[in-house]
Motif scaffolding. Structure first.
Motif, PDB file in Angstrom:
ATOM      1  N   ILE A   1      46.345  37.114  41.083  1.00 31.91           N
ATOM      2  CA  ILE A   1      45.030  37.742  40.898  1.00 31.91           C
ATOM      3  C   ILE A   1      44.952  39.036  41.695  1.00 31.91           C
ATOM      4  O   ILE A   1      44.468  40.052  41.212  1.00 31.91           O
ATOM      5  CB  ILE A   1      43.900  36.770  41.312  1.00 31.91           C
ATOM      6  CG1 ILE A   1      43.822  35.625  40.327  1.00 31.91           C
ATOM      7  CG2 ILE A   1      42.564  37.486  41.408  1.00 31.91           C
ATOM      8  CD1 ILE A   1      43.386  36.007  38.935  1.00 31.91           C
ATOM      9  N   ARG A   2      45.459  39.028  42.919  1.00 30.56           N
ATOM     10  CA  ARG A   2      45.424  40.224  43.753  1.00 30.56           C
ATOM     11  C   ARG A   2      46.212  41.358  43.102  1.00 30.56           C
ATOM     12  O   ARG A   2      45.780  42.493  43.074  1.00 30.56           O
ATOM     13  CB  ARG A   2      45.978  39.917  45.140  1.00 30.56           C
ATOM     14  CG  ARG A   2      45.720  41.015  46.149  1.00 30.56           C
ATOM     15  CD  ARG A   2      46.973  41.815  46.342  1.00 30.56           C
ATOM     16  NE  ARG A   2      46.709  42.970  47.199  1.00 30.56           N
ATOM     17  CZ  ARG A   2      47.270  44.139  47.022  1.00 30.56           C
ATOM     18  NH1 ARG A   2      48.073  44.349  46.010  1.00 30.56           N
ATOM     19  NH2 ARG A   2      47.030  45.131  47.831  1.00 30.56           N
ATOM     20  N   SER A   3      47.393  41.045  42.553  1.00 33.60           N
ATOM     21  CA  SER A   3      48.211  42.062  41.892  1.00 33.60           C
ATOM     22  C   SER A   3      47.527  42.602  40.632  1.00 33.60           C
ATOM     23  O   SER A   3      47.539  43.809  40.383  1.00 33.60           O
ATOM     24  CB  SER A   3      49.583  41.503  41.521  1.00 33.60           C
ATOM     25  OG  SER A   3      50.317  41.222  42.675  1.00 33.60           O
ATOM     26  N   LEU A   4      46.921  41.724  39.849  1.00 32.53           N
ATOM     27  CA  LEU A   4      46.223  42.163  38.638  1.00 32.53           C
ATOM     28  C   LEU A   4      45.047  43.083  38.972  1.00 32.53           C
ATOM     29  O   LEU A   4      44.831  44.098  38.307  1.00 32.53           O
ATOM     30  CB  LEU A   4      45.737  40.957  37.834  1.00 32.53           C
ATOM     31  CG  LEU A   4      46.814  40.106  37.164  1.00 32.53           C
ATOM     32  CD1 LEU A   4      46.191  38.879  36.522  1.00 32.53           C
ATOM     33  CD2 LEU A   4      47.597  40.905  36.159  1.00 32.53           C
ATOM     34  N   LEU A   5      44.295  42.729  40.023  1.00 31.08           N
ATOM     35  CA  LEU A   5      43.150  43.549  40.411  1.00 31.08           C
ATOM     36  C   LEU A   5      43.603  44.895  40.974  1.00 31.08           C
ATOM     37  O   LEU A   5      43.001  45.930  40.680  1.00 31.08           O
ATOM     38  CB  LEU A   5      42.278  42.806  41.420  1.00 31.08           C
ATOM     39  CG  LEU A   5      41.675  41.476  40.953  1.00 31.08           C
ATOM     40  CD1 LEU A   5      40.769  40.903  42.019  1.00 31.08           C
ATOM     41  CD2 LEU A   5      40.952  41.618  39.635  1.00 31.08           C
ATOM     42  N   ALA A   6      44.675  44.892  41.777  1.00 27.30           N
ATOM     43  CA  ALA A   6      45.195  46.154  42.322  1.00 27.30           C
ATOM     44  C   ALA A   6      45.700  47.058  41.196  1.00 27.30           C
ATOM     45  O   ALA A   6      45.480  48.276  41.227  1.00 27.30           O
ATOM     46  CB  ALA A   6      46.305  45.877  43.327  1.00 27.30           C
ATOM     47  N   ASN A   7      46.355  46.475  40.194  1.00 31.03           N
ATOM     48  CA  ASN A   7      46.827  47.260  39.043  1.00 31.03           C
ATOM     49  C   ASN A   7      45.659  47.826  38.249  1.00 31.03           C
ATOM     50  O   ASN A   7      45.719  48.955  37.750  1.00 31.03           O
ATOM     51  CB  ASN A   7      47.711  46.408  38.140  1.00 31.03           C
ATOM     52  CG  ASN A   7      49.056  46.117  38.749  1.00 31.03           C
ATOM     53  OD1 ASN A   7      49.490  46.784  39.677  1.00 31.03           O
ATOM     54  ND2 ASN A   7      49.713  45.098  38.242  1.00 31.03           N
ATOM     55  N   ALA A   8      44.566  47.065  38.123  1.00 29.04           N
ATOM     56  CA  ALA A   8      43.393  47.539  37.396  1.00 29.04           C
ATOM     57  C   ALA A   8      42.746  48.705  38.136  1.00 29.04           C
ATOM     58  O   ALA A   8      42.385  49.714  37.527  1.00 29.04           O
ATOM     59  CB  ALA A   8      42.387  46.401  37.209  1.00 29.04           C
ATOM     60  N   VAL A   9      42.630  48.590  39.460  1.00 28.32           N
ATOM     61  CA  VAL A   9      42.013  49.663  40.250  1.00 28.32           C
ATOM     62  C   VAL A   9      42.865  50.924  40.181  1.00 28.32           C
ATOM     63  O   VAL A   9      42.360  52.030  39.985  1.00 28.32           O
ATOM     64  CB  VAL A   9      41.797  49.206  41.712  1.00 28.32           C
ATOM     65  CG1 VAL A   9      41.410  50.373  42.592  1.00 28.32           C
ATOM     66  CG2 VAL A   9      40.734  48.124  41.779  1.00 28.32           C
ATOM     67  N   ARG A  10      44.177  50.764  40.302  1.00 27.93           N
ATOM     68  CA  ARG A  10      45.051  51.934  40.219  1.00 27.93           C
ATOM     69  C   ARG A  10      45.029  52.541  38.818  1.00 27.93           C
ATOM     70  O   ARG A  10      45.076  53.753  38.640  1.00 27.93           O
ATOM     71  CB  ARG A  10      46.484  51.562  40.591  1.00 27.93           C
ATOM     72  CG  ARG A  10      47.397  52.757  40.472  1.00 27.93           C
ATOM     73  CD  ARG A  10      48.809  52.487  40.856  1.00 27.93           C
ATOM     74  NE  ARG A  10      49.621  53.605  40.384  1.00 27.93           N
ATOM     75  CZ  ARG A  10      50.895  53.518  40.103  1.00 27.93           C
ATOM     76  NH1 ARG A  10      51.526  52.391  40.281  1.00 27.93           N
ATOM     77  NH2 ARG A  10      51.559  54.556  39.665  1.00 27.93           N
ATOM     78  N   GLY A  11      44.945  51.700  37.794  1.00 27.82           N
ATOM     79  CA  GLY A  11      44.954  52.178  36.416  1.00 27.82           C
ATOM     80  C   GLY A  11      43.766  53.051  36.072  1.00 27.82           C
ATOM     81  O   GLY A  11      43.913  54.052  35.374  1.00 27.82           O
ATOM     82  N   VAL A  12      42.577  52.695  36.567  1.00 36.76           N
ATOM     83  CA  VAL A  12      41.393  53.487  36.214  1.00 36.76           C
ATOM     84  C   VAL A  12      41.296  54.760  37.043  1.00 36.76           C
ATOM     85  O   VAL A  12      40.552  55.667  36.681  1.00 36.76           O
ATOM     86  CB  VAL A  12      40.083  52.678  36.335  1.00 36.76           C
ATOM     87  CG1 VAL A  12      40.103  51.497  35.401  1.00 36.76           C
ATOM     88  CG2 VAL A  12      39.817  52.270  37.758  1.00 36.76           C
TER      89      VAL A  12
END
Length: 179
Positions: free
Chosen positions: A68-79
């Motif tokens: 979950i932490r990796s998915l959220l970090a990827n989402a924040v970096r993506g936007v």
């Protein structure tokens, strides 16, 4: 404690985050991404930092915390920064060009291959048939790049086809000449 899961995620300027109804929604200048949260890994947002915790010390729960932490970090970096994959179309007569919301490929088949570009993905093709796939969602960018590559994977003899720009093709030796 999980080494990945315990790391805080700093929220950069320009990103707005909402956490409600088991969903994590982040919006930024490059787009917006929504991730589903798990009940065993509560997520908190305080003082511009996102933290993922867990309810117990079971092995599967610890693994989900890191996920979950990796998915959220990827989402924040993506936007904020965006994700991109680069591909190369290699071969005589092979070409690609973007027309509207689809890509037309000439890949040596008897017909042109038409690939519709999904929502939230941006595709750019330069003169030397290098394809750049960009987007805010890391999983979607990778999936589109994999689907484009699967239209004509590189063959092991002449390395013709669509390949990732940094991919190393192991070449096979052709058959020996006549005697």
């Amino acid at each position: 404690m999980s080494r990945i899961g315990k790391l805080p995620i700093p929220v950069p300027k320009g990103a707005t985050i909402t956490i409600e109804d088991g969903r994590f929604h982040v919006k930024g200048k490059k787009g917006e991404v929504t991730e589903r949260l798990l009940p065993e890994c509560p997520v908190t947002l305080e003082d511009g930092v996102i933290r993922v915790t867990r309810i117990d010390e079971q092995g599967p729960t610890r693994a989900k915390q890191g996920l979950i932490r990796s998915l959220l970090a990827n989402a924040v970096r993506g936007v904020t920064e965006g994700w991109e994959k680069k591909l190369a179309v290699v071969g005589v007569g092979y070409r690609a060009d973007v027309k509207g919301k689809q890509i037309n490929f000439a890949l040596g088949y008897s017909h042109d291959v038409i690939y519709p570009i999904p929502e939230g993905i941006e595709v750019e093709i330069d003169k030397s048939n290098n394809i750049t796939v960009r987007g805010a969602n890391k999983q979607k960018v990778g999936q589109v790049a994999a689907e484009l590559r699967s239209l004509r994977p590189p063959d092991p003899y002449k390395a013709k086809g669509i390949r990732y720009a940094d991919e190393n093709i192991r070449r096979k030796v052709g058959k020996a000449g006549g005697r």
